[in-house]
Design a protein around this motif. Structure first.
Motif, PDB file in Angstrom:
ATOM      1  N   UNK A   1    -103.243  72.084 -79.055  1.00  0.00           N
ATOM      2  CA  UNK A   1    -103.475  71.780 -78.409  1.00  0.00           C
ATOM      3  C   UNK A   1    -105.154  72.164 -77.593  1.00  0.00           C
ATOM      4  N   UNK A   2    -105.559  73.279 -78.261  1.00  0.00           N
ATOM      5  CA  UNK A   2    -107.581  73.157 -78.148  1.00  0.00           C
ATOM      6  C   UNK A   2    -108.015  72.116 -78.150  1.00  0.00           C
ATOM      7  N   UNK A   3    -107.531  71.172 -79.613  1.00  0.00           N
ATOM      8  CA  UNK A   3    -108.373  70.371 -79.957  1.00  0.00           C
ATOM      9  C   UNK A   3    -108.370  68.924 -78.649  1.00  0.00           C
ATOM     10  N   UNK A   4    -107.252  69.224 -78.192  1.00  0.00           N
ATOM     11  CA  UNK A   4    -106.524  68.146 -77.575  1.00  0.00           C
ATOM     12  C   UNK A   4    -107.527  68.185 -76.346  1.00  0.00           C
ATOM     13  N   UNK A   5    -107.369  69.697 -75.411  1.00  0.00           N
ATOM     14  CA  UNK A   5    -107.913  69.552 -74.294  1.00  0.00           C
ATOM     15  C   UNK A   5    -109.649  68.916 -74.217  1.00  0.00           C
ATOM     16  N   UNK A   6    -109.867  69.437 -75.819  1.00  0.00           N
ATOM     17  CA  UNK A   6    -111.743  69.441 -76.046  1.00  0.00           C
ATOM     18  C   UNK A   6    -111.824  67.648 -75.975  1.00  0.00           C
ATOM     19  N   UNK A   7    -110.416  67.112 -76.345  1.00  0.00           N
ATOM     20  CA  UNK A   7    -110.790  65.436 -76.680  1.00  0.00           C
ATOM     21  C   UNK A   7    -110.333  65.354 -78.056  1.00  0.00           C
ATOM     22  N   UNK A   8    -110.229  65.729 -79.053  1.00  0.00           N
ATOM     23  CA  UNK A   8    -110.721  65.894 -80.023  1.00  0.00           C
ATOM     24  C   UNK A   8    -109.397  65.239 -81.448  1.00  0.00           C
ATOM     25  N   UNK A   9    -108.090  65.029 -80.208  1.00  0.00           N
ATOM     26  CA  UNK A   9    -107.344  65.006 -80.970  1.00  0.00           C
ATOM     27  C   UNK A   9    -106.216  63.618 -79.357  1.00  0.00           C
ATOM     28  N   UNK A  10    -105.255  62.888 -80.032  1.00  0.00           N
ATOM     29  CA  UNK A  10    -104.642  62.443 -78.998  1.00  0.00           C
ATOM     30  C   UNK A  10    -103.276  62.381 -79.200  1.00  0.00           C
ATOM     31  N   UNK A  11    -103.298  63.258 -77.679  1.00  0.00           N
ATOM     32  CA  UNK A  11    -101.331  62.809 -77.401  1.00  0.00           C
ATOM     33  C   UNK A  11    -100.501  61.919 -77.841  1.00  0.00           C
TER      34      UNK A  11
ATOM     35  N   UNK B   1    -107.072  64.459 -70.810  1.00  0.00           N
ATOM     36  CA  UNK B   1    -107.585  66.004 -70.092  1.00  0.00           C
ATOM     37  C   UNK B   1    -108.814  65.990 -69.335  1.00  0.00           C
ATOM     38  N   UNK B   2    -109.877  67.198 -69.859  1.00  0.00           N
ATOM     39  CA  UNK B   2    -111.514  66.987 -68.831  1.00  0.00           C
ATOM     40  C   UNK B   2    -110.871  68.027 -70.290  1.00  0.00           C
ATOM     41  N   UNK B   3    -112.969  68.462 -69.944  1.00  0.00           N
ATOM     42  CA  UNK B   3    -113.392  70.096 -70.746  1.00  0.00           C
ATOM     43  C   UNK B   3    -114.497  69.576 -70.726  1.00  0.00           C
ATOM     44  N   UNK B   4    -115.383  71.136 -69.822  1.00  0.00           N
ATOM     45  CA  UNK B   4    -117.188  70.831 -70.182  1.00  0.00           C
ATOM     46  C   UNK B   4    -117.456  71.824 -71.124  1.00  0.00           C
ATOM     47  N   UNK B   5    -116.331  72.360 -71.528  1.00  0.00           N
ATOM     48  CA  UNK B   5    -117.186  73.545 -72.930  1.00  0.00           C
ATOM     49  C   UNK B   5    -116.879  72.576 -74.422  1.00  0.00           C
ATOM     50  N   UNK B   6    -117.733  73.449 -74.748  1.00  0.00           N
ATOM     51  CA  UNK B   6    -117.913  72.137 -75.874  1.00  0.00           C
ATOM     52  C   UNK B   6    -117.431  73.718 -77.359  1.00  0.00           C
ATOM     53  N   UNK B   7    -116.580  73.074 -78.675  1.00  0.00           N
ATOM     54  CA  UNK B   7    -116.575  74.003 -79.628  1.00  0.00           C
ATOM     55  C   UNK B   7    -115.938  75.350 -79.133  1.00  0.00           C
ATOM     56  N   UNK B   8    -114.718  74.776 -78.853  1.00  0.00           N
ATOM     57  CA  UNK B   8    -113.919  76.036 -78.107  1.00  0.00           C
ATOM     58  C   UNK B   8    -113.583  76.713 -79.390  1.00  0.00           C
TER      59      UNK B   8
ATOM     60  N   UNK C   1    -112.815  74.660 -66.209  1.00  0.00           N
ATOM     61  CA  UNK C   1    -113.858  74.667 -66.957  1.00  0.00           C
ATOM     62  C   UNK C   1    -113.173  73.274 -67.955  1.00  0.00           C
ATOM     63  N   UNK C   2    -111.631  73.068 -67.746  1.00  0.00           N
ATOM     64  CA  UNK C   2    -110.716  72.194 -68.560  1.00  0.00           C
ATOM     65  C   UNK C   2    -109.053  71.752 -68.186  1.00  0.00           C
ATOM     66  N   UNK C   3    -109.060  70.813 -68.268  1.00  0.00           N
ATOM     67  CA  UNK C   3    -107.163  71.256 -68.097  1.00  0.00           C
ATOM     68  C   UNK C   3    -106.531  69.625 -68.750  1.00  0.00           C
ATOM     69  N   UNK C   4    -104.944  70.003 -69.431  1.00  0.00           N
ATOM     70  CA  UNK C   4    -104.446  69.007 -69.484  1.00  0.00           C
ATOM     71  C   UNK C   4    -103.188  68.426 -68.043  1.00  0.00           C
ATOM     72  N   UNK C   5    -103.276  66.366 -68.204  1.00  0.00           N
ATOM     73  CA  UNK C   5    -102.571  66.298 -67.375  1.00  0.00           C
ATOM     74  C   UNK C   5    -101.492  65.053 -67.797  1.00  0.00           C
ATOM     75  N   UNK C   6    -100.381  65.118 -67.084  1.00  0.00           N
ATOM     76  CA  UNK C   6     -99.249  63.811 -67.474  1.00  0.00           C
ATOM     77  C   UNK C   6     -98.425  63.566 -66.275  1.00  0.00           C
ATOM     78  N   UNK C   7     -97.245  63.441 -66.766  1.00  0.00           N
ATOM     79  CA  UNK C   7     -96.238  63.576 -65.889  1.00  0.00           C
ATOM     80  C   UNK C   7     -94.830  63.984 -66.427  1.00  0.00           C
TER      81      UNK C   7
END
Length: 212
Positions: free
Chosen positions: A114-124, A139-146, A186-192
């Motif tokens: 889930x944290x990797x998803x927030x960072x954009x390192x994996x695809x849902x 998703x969005x995230x203004x942080x790096x290396x969570x 500083x980040x989020x995950x959204x969908x439907x």
């Protein structure tokens, strides 16, 4: 990529959740048993290919007003040591045999992905199709290396995943309307999710907020 099997599961996931949901502090249903229906969701892949990771959205009509809940689940072929408090139940899978279903917020495999998803390192991934990305999940995230670990705490508003550096990922067990990160995040995950009439409603599933 996870392989989705077309088979039977006994008891069903909704039957397991009907017994488990009323035990949660964020559950808003009435005194009777939940009246559940599937209302969307997505999956993430375990890099090791051992743990099933699913984010279910279930609708419940049993309370004073209709509700939809976000329920992250993991499915394992053996008990997760030290996680008895997070066990939702066991079920018999027609292909994989006995499976242990856990509240995924307490499963380190789901938390890391889930944290990797927030960072954009994996695809849902699509909830019910093999090897199919789910492009409804943004998703969005203004942080790096969570950090990849967190401690989960339930309260009446949902579940907070507290990271070692003080950052907190809030899972909105009753997803918020909209698509954008709330103010201060500083980040989020959204969908439907699916409404009772079949329309697709944009929602925010999780919000990342900075530490002190």
């Amino acid at each position: 990529m996870a392989l989705i099997h077309r088979t039977t599961v006994t008891p069903t996931k909704l039957e397991l959740l009907a017994a488990w949901l009323p035990t949660r502090p964020w559950y808003e249903g009435g005194a009777g048993a939940p009246e559940l229906a599937k209302a969307g969701g997505f999956r993430l892949d375990d890099p090791e290919g051992e743990v099933g990771i699913e984010f279910m959205v279930v609708a419940d009509d049993s309370g004073p007003r209709p509700a939809a809940y976000l329920v992250p689940l993991t499915y394992r072929s053996a008990p997760l040591p030290g996680a008895g408090h997070a066990l939702v139940g066991t079920m018999e899978h027609g292909v994989l045999g006995k499976r242990w279903a856990y509240d995924g917020c307490h499963d380190p495999v789901l938390v890391a992905q889930l944290l990797a998803l927030v960072e954009g390192r994996v695809q849902a991934q699509a909830q019910s199709l093999s090897d199919t990305p789910d492009h409804d999940i943004t998703r969005s995230c203004s942080r790096a290396d969570l950090p990849s670990t967190a401690t989960a705490t339930d309260d009446e508003d949902g579940t907070e995943l507290l990271l070692p550096d003080g950052t907190a990922l809030r899972l909105h067990r009753l997803p918020l309307p909209g698509t954008e990160a709330p103010e201060g995040a500083v980040g989020h995950v959204a969908g439907v999710r699916e409404a009772p009439d079949g329309t697709r409603v944009p929602v925010v599933f999780a919000t990342l907020r900075p530490g002190p």
